[in-house]
Design a protein around this motif. Sequence first.
Motif, PDB file in Angstrom:
ATOM      1  N   GLU A  65       0.923  -1.234  -0.205  1.00 39.80           N
ATOM      2  CA  GLU A  65      -0.083  -0.132  -0.023  1.00 39.80           C
ATOM      3  C   GLU A  65       0.902   1.260   0.046  1.00 39.80           C
ATOM      4  O   GLU A  65       1.681   1.332   0.924  1.00 39.80           O
ATOM      5  CB  GLU A  65      -1.016  -0.080   1.237  1.00 39.80           C
ATOM      6  CG  GLU A  65      -1.730   1.271   1.424  1.00 39.80           C
ATOM      7  CD  GLU A  65      -2.915   1.224   2.515  1.00 39.80           C
ATOM      8  OE1 GLU A  65      -3.972   1.737   2.344  1.00 39.80           O
ATOM      9  OE2 GLU A  65      -2.339   0.570   3.243  1.00 39.80           O
TER      10      GLU A  65
ATOM     11  N   THR B 162       1.263  -5.313   2.465  1.00 37.71           N
ATOM     12  CA  THR B 162      -0.194  -5.636   2.917  1.00 37.71           C
ATOM     13  C   THR B 162      -0.596  -6.792   2.169  1.00 37.71           C
ATOM     14  O   THR B 162       0.165  -7.499   1.410  1.00 37.71           O
ATOM     15  CB  THR B 162      -1.013  -4.306   2.462  1.00 37.71           C
ATOM     16  OG1 THR B 162      -2.181  -4.508   3.081  1.00 37.71           O
ATOM     17  CG2 THR B 162      -1.198  -4.294   1.110  1.00 37.71           C
TER      18      THR B 162
ATOM     19  N   THR C 282      -6.544  -7.177  -0.636  1.00 35.29           N
ATOM     20  CA  THR C 282      -6.878  -5.951  -0.569  1.00 35.29           C
ATOM     21  C   THR C 282      -6.945  -5.099  -1.633  1.00 35.29           C
ATOM     22  O   THR C 282      -6.009  -4.983  -2.337  1.00 35.29           O
ATOM     23  CB  THR C 282      -6.036  -5.272   0.382  1.00 35.29           C
ATOM     24  OG1 THR C 282      -6.106  -5.785   1.841  1.00 35.29           O
ATOM     25  CG2 THR C 282      -6.558  -3.771   0.918  1.00 35.29           C
TER      26      THR C 282
ATOM     27  N   THR D 220      -3.241   0.054  -3.398  1.00 36.40           N
ATOM     28  CA  THR D 220      -2.752  -1.120  -3.519  1.00 36.40           C
ATOM     29  C   THR D 220      -2.243  -1.723  -4.766  1.00 36.40           C
ATOM     30  O   THR D 220      -2.675  -1.707  -5.727  1.00 36.40           O
ATOM     31  CB  THR D 220      -3.755  -2.168  -2.709  1.00 36.40           C
ATOM     32  OG1 THR D 220      -4.467  -1.647  -1.776  1.00 36.40           O
ATOM     33  CG2 THR D 220      -3.308  -3.596  -2.500  1.00 36.40           C
TER      34      THR D 220
END
Length: 349
Positions: free
Chosen positions: A131, A142, A146, A151
């Motif tokens: 991210e 991350t 997501t 991202t």
Amino acid sequence: MDTALPAPARKSRRKLVLSLIALAGVCAGVGGIAGYLALQSNSVQYAVGDCVKFDASSDISEQDCDDATNSQYRIVARGSVAVVPEAPCMKYQNATRTAVDPTDTKTVLCLAPTQYNSTDPGALHPHDCVEAKNEGETITRTSCLTFSNNTHRVVGTELRPRVPVTDQACRTHPTARGAYAQASLGGRAIVVCVVPVDPKEIGNVQVGDCTDATLARLVECKTPDAKLRALAVRTVYQRPARPECLGVPGATAVSVRSGNKTDLVFVSCWGPVPENRPIYAHAGDCLAFPASAPTALATRVDCSDPAADRNVLARVDSTNRDDCPGAATSGITWDDIPAGPLTICLSRR
């Protein structure tokens, strides 16, 4: 007559004693060396291979290298403190930080991020997800599950001399659609080459994909939301001058994505979804103009179609109809579009 057997020769006690003393000396020597090495190994703190953690005051402490919470950096080398503290560590490409040995202020520790370090880009590997915030000021590993505009999936990293990166960021990773750069050890730059995680994010566009009128997300080309179709995608190393899609016939819209710390620029050129729009017409095609409808609603049709009422004579890179062939009786012009000025020269059938 009885004959006495000769008595066995007596071994020298002196030689036996000397041999035992020599053997004991060897054992003592081996044991002493092993004991010395063990003592050295156990007594050296912050040795190469050990792991450390920085606290809020930037002080370090030794940590178990298997500790996923506290093992931030691994010591990859030790060097003598120099005028420039980072100088002894610059030859180690995986080193991203330094620290002075707390037990020996004359020694600098060269540190590389461990696999558990989620905020140092030097720890990233292809297929990791990150991210990125504030143009890459912070880059945090991350979950790849997501989906957000911030991202990205890592396709590779590069080490460059400095930030900003002006020597073709991510040139060794041609699939990258974006690049972030952070200053690392000695001012050199770690470049993170990425693609969006979200498959519908516009940065994942391929030629033939479609988007809505806002150029925000990819949509199915057969849906009513589809307004534009990708005609060309490319990575360049400076923002293109207008017209940005020169040489891409039919381009009426453009998306240009770049950052302020690298020179990588991702450009996508777009045109209308229907392939029968006049802007795609070439010499020899025919157009049909619906009665009482704007010129823009004309369509390309087969020249055998009874509705065909115009012949396409030429495509001219100009808005001046005087540049059309002499037989032209009319034309359709586009002025301020990414493909550059254009006139479709027409004659009545």
